[in-house]
Write a protein that holds these residues in place. Sequence first.
Motif, PDB file in Angstrom:
ATOM      1  N   GLY A   1       0.802  -1.219   0.000  1.00  0.00           N
ATOM      2  CA  GLY A   1       0.000   0.000   0.000  1.00  0.00           C
ATOM      3  C   GLY A   1       0.830   1.262   0.000  1.00  0.00           C
ATOM      4  N   GLU A   2       2.117   1.141   0.258  1.00  0.00           N
ATOM      5  CA  GLU A   2       3.022   2.291   0.208  1.00  0.00           C
ATOM      6  C   GLU A   2       3.718   2.400  -1.144  1.00  0.00           C
ATOM      7  OE1 GLU A   2       5.678   1.614   3.419  1.00  0.00           O
ATOM      8  OE2 GLU A   2       4.180   2.014   4.982  1.00  0.00           O
ATOM      9  N   GLY A   3       3.466   1.441  -2.040  1.00  0.00           N
ATOM     10  CA  GLY A   3       4.091   1.438  -3.350  1.00  0.00           C
ATOM     11  C   GLY A   3       3.308   2.264  -4.357  1.00  0.00           C
ATOM     12  N   PRO A   4       3.797   2.348  -5.588  1.00  0.00           N
ATOM     13  CA  PRO A   4       3.187   3.203  -6.615  1.00  0.00           C
ATOM     14  C   PRO A   4       1.849   2.710  -7.157  1.00  0.00           C
ATOM     15  CG  PRO A   4       5.028   1.953  -7.527  1.00  0.00           C
ATOM     16  CD  PRO A   4       5.054   1.729  -6.060  1.00  0.00           C
ATOM     17  N   THR A  28      13.501   2.934  -5.034  1.00  0.00           N
ATOM     18  CA  THR A  28      14.336   4.020  -4.521  1.00  0.00           C
ATOM     19  C   THR A  28      13.929   4.419  -3.106  1.00  0.00           C
ATOM     20  OG1 THR A  28      12.877   5.689  -5.516  1.00  0.00           O
ATOM     21  CG2 THR A  28      14.746   4.909  -6.839  1.00  0.00           C
ATOM     22  N   LYS A  29      12.658   4.280  -2.776  1.00  0.00           N
ATOM     23  CA  LYS A  29      12.174   4.646  -1.446  1.00  0.00           C
ATOM     24  C   LYS A  29      12.037   3.428  -0.526  1.00  0.00           C
ATOM     25  CE  LYS A  29       9.585   8.685  -3.081  1.00  0.00           C
ATOM     26  NZ  LYS A  29       8.243   9.319  -3.189  1.00  0.00           N
ATOM     27  N   LYS A  89      13.701   0.608   0.124  1.00  0.00           N
ATOM     28  CA  LYS A  89      14.980  -0.082  -0.089  1.00  0.00           C
ATOM     29  C   LYS A  89      15.022  -1.474   0.536  1.00  0.00           C
ATOM     30  CE  LYS A  89      17.653   4.186  -0.559  1.00  0.00           C
ATOM     31  NZ  LYS A  89      17.829   4.019  -2.012  1.00  0.00           N
ATOM     32  N   PHE A  90      14.113  -1.754   1.469  1.00  0.00           N
ATOM     33  CA  PHE A  90      14.097  -3.067   2.120  1.00  0.00           C
ATOM     34  C   PHE A  90      13.708  -4.184   1.152  1.00  0.00           C
ATOM     35  CE2 PHE A  90       9.975  -1.052   2.688  1.00  0.00           C
ATOM     36  CZ  PHE A  90       9.080  -2.037   2.288  1.00  0.00           C
ATOM     37  N   VAL A  91      13.140  -3.832  -0.015  1.00  0.00           N
ATOM     38  CA  VAL A  91      12.733  -4.871  -0.966  1.00  0.00           C
ATOM     39  C   VAL A  91      13.909  -5.342  -1.815  1.00  0.00           C
ATOM     40  CG1 VAL A  91      10.402  -3.926  -1.040  1.00  0.00           C
ATOM     41  CG2 VAL A  91      12.046  -3.280  -2.827  1.00  0.00           C
ATOM     42  N   ASN A  92      15.058  -4.732  -1.664  1.00  0.00           N
ATOM     43  CA  ASN A  92      16.271  -5.108  -2.398  1.00  0.00           C
ATOM     44  C   ASN A  92      16.035  -5.086  -3.911  1.00  0.00           C
ATOM     45  OD1 ASN A  92      18.000  -5.521  -0.104  1.00  0.00           O
ATOM     46  ND2 ASN A  92      16.895  -7.408   0.300  1.00  0.00           N
TER      47      ASN A  92
END
Length: 337
Positions: free
Chosen positions: A28-31, A269-270, A272-275
Amino acid sequence: MKVTGQTWEYENKPVIIGTGTIVGPEEGEGPLAEDFDYVYDNIRINEKTWEKAERRLLEEAARKAAENAGITEDEVQFFVGGDLMNQIISSSFAARQMGVPYLGVFGACSTSMESLAVASMIVDSGGAKYVMAGTASHNCTVEKQFRYPTEYGSQKPPYAQYTITGAGCSVVSDQGDGPSITHATIGKVMDLGIKDPFNMGSAMAPAAADTITKHFKDTGRKASDYDLIVTGDLASVGLPIAKDLLKQNNVVMDGTIFDDCGLMIYDLTKQKFVNAGGSGCGCSAVVTYGHILKRMRKGELKRVLVVATGALLSPLSYQQGETIPCIAHAVVLEMGG
């Protein structure tokens, strides 16, 4: 149904009349957040265990798909689904709750398109009027099973992918408003010899390239015949490898947008925990049934090739030192097809 090589052509052109997509807070925080039906604000999905949370995601996605299709759950004649848990228990237990005839399938993260291809075959053959296809994944169930429990706090290599928390379902019918399913190309099992369970993108790339190559050969089409070709989920490591393999096979990918669900669902870019990007059964399911179909209904995309990829390892095979076999299944979605 016409069969050419590895490709099924659905002569009656089944239609996706409704979808349901439920995701977790990180998605839900993604684009693509606005393209999902519901976003949970907690990773536990209000359940006591991760496994129950994953099952709940799928149950709610199924209910939402039926609702958006304008039918009752009782009208669904078959449910085709699978997931990454041992014995695909999320799908089986969700099917128990739904109370409809059930076909369990497993293609790891390719399950989204495998289940859609099988559901479309049932409808195209006249075997049913309403068939549901669906799958789900939860970051904490999958990471615990295939890598390390989240609570362990282990550091992942930068090429690792991040299992998404989400579920996607669709209702396929013989008629109605929505994109048609016109073709499905069933992939072969490929093995690059990789043993690292974190390096999924590299392991799955050959399967994606092979299925795309076979699809073009079987249908006589080329990349420019599609507005979008999307893999799921190769992420930032696997997608460039797939592009290189296609180039080596003299497959030209010009004239289309070639993207990946694992790259689309997060902002790398935001977040970053998803590698390297997203992965998991739910990734290509929610991106396709949420974002891509929304764009198709708006008229932004007419013809799309979704190539879902899956790594067919298990905890047992990894512990025995086996390499990671992979597969990719492709489905063509077309507005006015």
